[in-house]
Motif scaffolding. Structure first.
Motif, PDB file in Angstrom:
ATOM      1  N   SER A 120     150.485  -2.100  41.359  1.00  0.00           N
ATOM      2  CA  SER A 120     149.870  -3.124  42.369  1.00  0.00           C
ATOM      3  C   SER A 120     149.255  -1.553  43.478  1.00  0.00           C
ATOM      4  CB  SER A 120     150.658  -3.347  43.572  1.00  0.00           C
ATOM      5  OG  SER A 120     151.801  -2.356  44.468  1.00  0.00           O
ATOM      6  N   GLU A 121     150.217  -0.475  43.507  1.00  0.00           N
ATOM      7  CA  GLU A 121     149.711   1.118  43.315  1.00  0.00           C
ATOM      8  C   GLU A 121     148.615   1.357  43.449  1.00  0.00           C
ATOM      9  OE1 GLU A 121     153.284   2.176  45.313  1.00  0.00           O
ATOM     10  OE2 GLU A 121     153.499   2.968  43.947  1.00  0.00           O
TER      11      GLU A 121
ATOM     12  N   LEU B  16     157.636 -13.712  58.807  1.00  0.00           N
ATOM     13  CA  LEU B  16     157.378 -15.434  59.138  1.00  0.00           C
ATOM     14  C   LEU B  16     156.518 -16.095  58.117  1.00  0.00           C
ATOM     15  CD1 LEU B  16     157.297 -13.801  63.160  1.00  0.00           C
ATOM     16  CD2 LEU B  16     159.476 -15.303  61.701  1.00  0.00           C
ATOM     17  N   TYR B  17     155.106 -15.295  58.195  1.00  0.00           N
ATOM     18  CA  TYR B  17     154.199 -16.000  57.909  1.00  0.00           C
ATOM     19  C   TYR B  17     153.570 -14.904  56.427  1.00  0.00           C
ATOM     20  CZ  TYR B  17     155.196 -19.875  60.987  1.00  0.00           C
ATOM     21  OH  TYR B  17     155.819 -20.434  61.854  1.00  0.00           O
ATOM     22  N   GLY B  18     153.450 -15.609  55.420  1.00  0.00           N
ATOM     23  CA  GLY B  18     152.206 -15.013  54.309  1.00  0.00           C
ATOM     24  C   GLY B  18     151.422 -15.839  54.241  1.00  0.00           C
ATOM     25  N   ALA B  19     150.356 -15.039  53.456  1.00  0.00           N
ATOM     26  CA  ALA B  19     149.134 -15.689  53.025  1.00  0.00           C
ATOM     27  C   ALA B  19     147.830 -14.760  51.797  1.00  0.00           C
ATOM     28  CB  ALA B  19     148.198 -16.482  54.707  1.00  0.00           C
ATOM     29  N   THR B  20     147.338 -15.434  50.633  1.00  0.00           N
ATOM     30  CA  THR B  20     146.780 -14.676  50.094  1.00  0.00           C
ATOM     31  C   THR B  20     145.988 -15.329  49.739  1.00  0.00           C
ATOM     32  OG1 THR B  20     148.129 -15.514  48.157  1.00  0.00           O
ATOM     33  CG2 THR B  20     149.172 -13.523  49.471  1.00  0.00           C
ATOM     34  N   ASN B  21     144.979 -15.015  49.635  1.00  0.00           N
ATOM     35  CA  ASN B  21     143.357 -15.175  48.518  1.00  0.00           C
ATOM     36  C   ASN B  21     143.480 -14.595  46.686  1.00  0.00           C
ATOM     37  OD1 ASN B  21     143.035 -13.171  47.649  1.00  0.00           O
ATOM     38  ND2 ASN B  21     141.018 -12.595  48.874  1.00  0.00           N
ATOM     39  N   ASP B  22     142.686 -16.163  46.287  1.00  0.00           N
ATOM     40  CA  ASP B  22     143.168 -15.961  45.076  1.00  0.00           C
ATOM     41  C   ASP B  22     142.980 -15.105  43.799  1.00  0.00           C
ATOM     42  OD1 ASP B  22     142.511 -18.966  45.007  1.00  0.00           O
ATOM     43  OD2 ASP B  22     140.280 -18.752  45.260  1.00  0.00           O
ATOM     44  N   THR B  23     142.249 -13.813  44.870  1.00  0.00           N
ATOM     45  CA  THR B  23     141.933 -12.536  44.531  1.00  0.00           C
ATOM     46  C   THR B  23     144.021 -11.539  44.087  1.00  0.00           C
ATOM     47  OG1 THR B  23     141.146 -11.365  45.898  1.00  0.00           O
ATOM     48  CG2 THR B  23     139.976 -12.404  44.239  1.00  0.00           C
ATOM     49  N   ALA B  24     144.226 -12.146  44.988  1.00  0.00           N
ATOM     50  CA  ALA B  24     145.471 -11.306  45.535  1.00  0.00           C
ATOM     51  C   ALA B  24     146.473 -10.618  44.639  1.00  0.00           C
ATOM     52  CB  ALA B  24     146.475 -11.975  46.902  1.00  0.00           C
ATOM     53  N   LEU B  25     147.165 -11.990  43.885  1.00  0.00           N
ATOM     54  CA  LEU B  25     147.919 -12.739  42.187  1.00  0.00           C
ATOM     55  C   LEU B  25     147.474 -11.369  41.429  1.00  0.00           C
ATOM     56  CD1 LEU B  25     150.388 -13.845  41.216  1.00  0.00           C
ATOM     57  CD2 LEU B  25     148.908 -15.109  40.576  1.00  0.00           C
ATOM     58  N   PRO B  26     146.755 -11.415  40.903  1.00  0.00           N
ATOM     59  CA  PRO B  26     146.332 -10.211  39.600  1.00  0.00           C
ATOM     60  C   PRO B  26     146.154  -8.686  40.353  1.00  0.00           C
ATOM     61  CG  PRO B  26     144.257 -11.440  40.348  1.00  0.00           C
ATOM     62  CD  PRO B  26     144.939 -12.278  41.375  1.00  0.00           C
ATOM     63  N   LEU B  27     145.934  -8.762  41.650  1.00  0.00           N
ATOM     64  CA  LEU B  27     146.083  -7.615  42.245  1.00  0.00           C
ATOM     65  C   LEU B  27     147.876  -6.886  42.575  1.00  0.00           C
ATOM     66  CD1 LEU B  27     142.673  -7.464  44.427  1.00  0.00           C
ATOM     67  CD2 LEU B  27     143.294  -6.009  41.679  1.00  0.00           C
ATOM     68  N   ARG B  28     148.516  -7.927  41.889  1.00  0.00           N
ATOM     69  CA  ARG B  28     150.106  -8.425  42.506  1.00  0.00           C
ATOM     70  C   ARG B  28     150.138  -7.594  44.268  1.00  0.00           C
ATOM     71  NH1 ARG B  28     149.413  -6.292  37.866  1.00  0.00           N
ATOM     72  NH2 ARG B  28     150.690  -6.934  36.220  1.00  0.00           N
ATOM     73  N   ALA B  29     148.911  -8.186  45.043  1.00  0.00           N
ATOM     74  CA  ALA B  29     149.071  -7.461  46.689  1.00  0.00           C
ATOM     75  C   ALA B  29     150.510  -7.857  47.168  1.00  0.00           C
ATOM     76  CB  ALA B  29     148.090  -7.964  47.224  1.00  0.00           C
ATOM     77  N   GLY B  30     150.771  -8.663  47.179  1.00  0.00           N
ATOM     78  CA  GLY B  30     152.347  -9.360  47.535  1.00  0.00           C
ATOM     79  C   GLY B  30     153.260  -7.863  47.497  1.00  0.00           C
ATOM     80  N   TYR B  31     153.508  -7.360  46.195  1.00  0.00           N
ATOM     81  CA  TYR B  31     154.488  -6.568  45.908  1.00  0.00           C
ATOM     82  C   TYR B  31     153.970  -5.387  47.386  1.00  0.00           C
ATOM     83  CZ  TYR B  31     155.708  -9.027  42.541  1.00  0.00           C
ATOM     84  OH  TYR B  31     156.174 -10.194  41.391  1.00  0.00           O
ATOM     85  N   PHE B  32     152.561  -4.639  46.426  1.00  0.00           N
ATOM     86  CA  PHE B  32     152.043  -3.382  47.672  1.00  0.00           C
ATOM     87  C   PHE B  32     152.375  -3.993  48.963  1.00  0.00           C
ATOM     88  CE2 PHE B  32     148.800  -1.945  50.164  1.00  0.00           C
ATOM     89  CZ  PHE B  32     149.146  -0.338  49.063  1.00  0.00           C
ATOM     90  N   MET B  33     152.021  -4.941  49.319  1.00  0.00           N
ATOM     91  CA  MET B  33     151.963  -5.461  51.147  1.00  0.00           C
ATOM     92  C   MET B  33     153.505  -5.379  51.741  1.00  0.00           C
ATOM     93  SD  MET B  33     150.682  -9.152  53.161  1.00  0.00           S
ATOM     94  CE  MET B  33     151.202  -9.702  52.451  1.00  0.00           C
ATOM     95  N   HIS B  34     154.975  -6.094  50.433  1.00  0.00           N
ATOM     96  CA  HIS B  34     156.080  -5.926  51.320  1.00  0.00           C
ATOM     97  C   HIS B  34     156.700  -4.817  51.315  1.00  0.00           C
ATOM     98  CE1 HIS B  34     156.864  -9.651  52.101  1.00  0.00           C
ATOM     99  NE2 HIS B  34     156.568 -11.081  51.034  1.00  0.00           N
ATOM    100  N   TRP B  35     156.343  -3.557  50.023  1.00  0.00           N
ATOM    101  CA  TRP B  35     157.100  -2.658  50.040  1.00  0.00           C
ATOM    102  C   TRP B  35     156.182  -1.480  51.226  1.00  0.00           C
ATOM    103  CZ3 TRP B  35     160.178   0.407  48.057  1.00  0.00           C
ATOM    104  CH2 TRP B  35     159.960   1.905  48.541  1.00  0.00           C
ATOM    105  N   GLN B  36     155.060  -2.333  50.994  1.00  0.00           N
ATOM    106  CA  GLN B  36     154.282  -1.269  53.205  1.00  0.00           C
ATOM    107  C   GLN B  36     155.462  -1.725  54.122  1.00  0.00           C
ATOM    108  OE1 GLN B  36     152.652   1.818  52.637  1.00  0.00           O
ATOM    109  NE2 GLN B  36     152.513   1.093  50.409  1.00  0.00           N
ATOM    110  N   ILE B  37     155.201  -2.993  54.214  1.00  0.00           N
ATOM    111  CA  ILE B  37     156.342  -3.665  55.302  1.00  0.00           C
ATOM    112  C   ILE B  37     157.459  -3.167  55.566  1.00  0.00           C
ATOM    113  CG2 ILE B  37     157.161  -5.505  55.840  1.00  0.00           C
ATOM    114  CD1 ILE B  37     154.551  -7.111  55.112  1.00  0.00           C
TER     115      ILE B  37
END
Length: 393
Positions: free
Chosen positions: A196-197, A276-297
């Motif tokens: 993701s990075e 509390l809540y999270g949300a992604t769009n269709d392109t987030a999964l192949p970009l592994r955006a969830g991993y990147f976001m939680h790491w930064q949080i």
């Protein structure tokens, strides 16, 4: 003076002498205050949580009477519990519920366990003995192997009640260096983070004025996944409008090529931050955006709050979510169960009515889950029940 009621707990509101941490003669004053004073006061508590906020509870459970009760020792606030007095069907009675309470102001204070015992005794004296209600207490998940708060309730005479089908909470340890945090991650989670990075993602900390962007992202995700939303998302505008900065959730986004692809709302007050809540769009999964976001949080919480832990919540029975959160918890964090509800009644009839109401509610939830799973296969849980000892990842 915003106090509505100010009374001294009866003489029997003391720490049980059979408990090893007992402080002889400890007695707490109880004071029911209005919602505004309550939220201001608990903002500095170590054990504050969203469910104990008056602004949240009144919106989430509008038919329930909220009684914000502070506990004082020698005139100083030491804890509190937002008590929810809930009517039973046909108004045949009421139950008094403390969810994630009672809370300590300072969880590291000397004799903290004794203070918690004294708060429970005050609740028993008021709700169970004086008012004749069933008292239901649900302590928060413990970080240790044993949930001492729950065990002490059972020792005091509380009985085991309802429990979640998937009770595990996934809790990340904060305060580590970047290198230590990465080492803690499970290997596969770390692999996806590394990918993701390199995907050209950027991380943003946003203000409440950008909630419209998150709302659109959340609505689109809900429509795409076709999951029924039984969450408390409709309370978010009230939380984001809070003028108590400590209690107002933090908003984060991940952007790719100029487009917001993921977002999250985080409760940051107290010693545990909560996803509390999270949300992604269709392109987030192949970009592994969830991993990147939680790491930064995780890094943001470490550097900008006093929280020592980041509670990711549960899984609602979805194996993929279990795998994702388990990998993030890693070696340094804990997977720990929320204990069952603990019920106490001084009068047999109150216990029968209250326990029957819980049984009926649990049956209704089970039926709803089965029906939803039949109508929407994507919403059907696919995770086998996991029995986890507290503190074991």
């Amino acid at each position: 003076m915003s106090a509505i009621v100010n009374r001294l707990a009866p003489a029997n509101a003391v720490v049980p002498e059979q408990q090893p941490s007992a402080v002889a003669g400890l007695r707490l004053e109880t004071r029911i205050v209005d919602g505004a004073e309550w939220d201001r006061t608990i903002a500095g508590f170590d054990e504050v949580c969203q469910e104990q906020l008056h602004v949240f509870a009144t919106a989430r459970w509008p038919s329930v009477k909220q009684e914000p009760m502070l506990f004082l020792a020698d005139g100083q606030v030491v804890g509190g519990s937002l008590m929810m007095v809930q009517p039973l069907p046909l108004r045949i009675g009421h139950i008094a519920v403390s969810k994630w309470g009672p809370m300590l102001k300072d969880s590291s204070a000397p004799h903290a366990a004794a203070l918690r015992d004294a708060m429970v005794e005050a609740l028993i004296a008021d709700y169970a003995e004086r008012r004749g209600l069933m008292l239901s207490v649900l302590p928060r998940a413990a970080l240790e192997t044993d949930n001492s708060a729950y065990e002490r309730l059972l020792a005091r005479g509380f009985k085991r009640g309802s429990e979640l089908g998937f009770p595990s909470r996934y809790i990340v340890r904060l305060g580590l260096s970047d290198a230590e945090q990465r080492k803690s991650l499970q290997q596969k989670w770390r692999y996806h983070l590394n990918k993701s990075e390199k995907a050209g993602l950027s991380f943003e900390h946003a203000g409440p004025e950008r909630m419209g962007e998150f709302d659109r992202l959340y609505a689109a995700m809900s429509e795409r996944k076709q999951f029924p939303d039984h969450s408390a998302y409709d309370t978010v505008p009230l939380l984001m409008a809070l003028d108590i900065e400590t209690l107002r959730p933090e908003l984060f986004f991940v952007r790719h090529a100029g487009e917001v692809v993921a977002g999250a709302l985080i409760f940051k007050a107290g010693d545990r931050a909560v996803y509390l809540y999270g949300a992604t769009n269709d392109t987030a999964l192949p970009l592994r955006a969830g991993y990147f976001m939680h790491w930064q949080i995780i890094r943001w919480l470490r550097d900008n709050t006093r929280a020592g832990w980041y509670d990711l919540g549960g899984t609602d029975g979805f194996h993929g979510l279990h795998q994702f959160k388990k990998g993030m918890v890693g070696e340094a964090g804990v997977i720990t169960p929320v204990p069952p509800v603990a019920n106490y009644a001084a009068r047999p009839w109150a216990y029968l009515l209250g326990n029957g109401a819980f049984w009926a509610r649990d049956a209704a939830y089970h039926i709803r889950r089965v029906v939803t799973g039949a109508l929407r296969p994507k919403a059907r849980p696919d995770q086998a029940p996991v029995v986890v000892e507290a503190g074991q990842p």
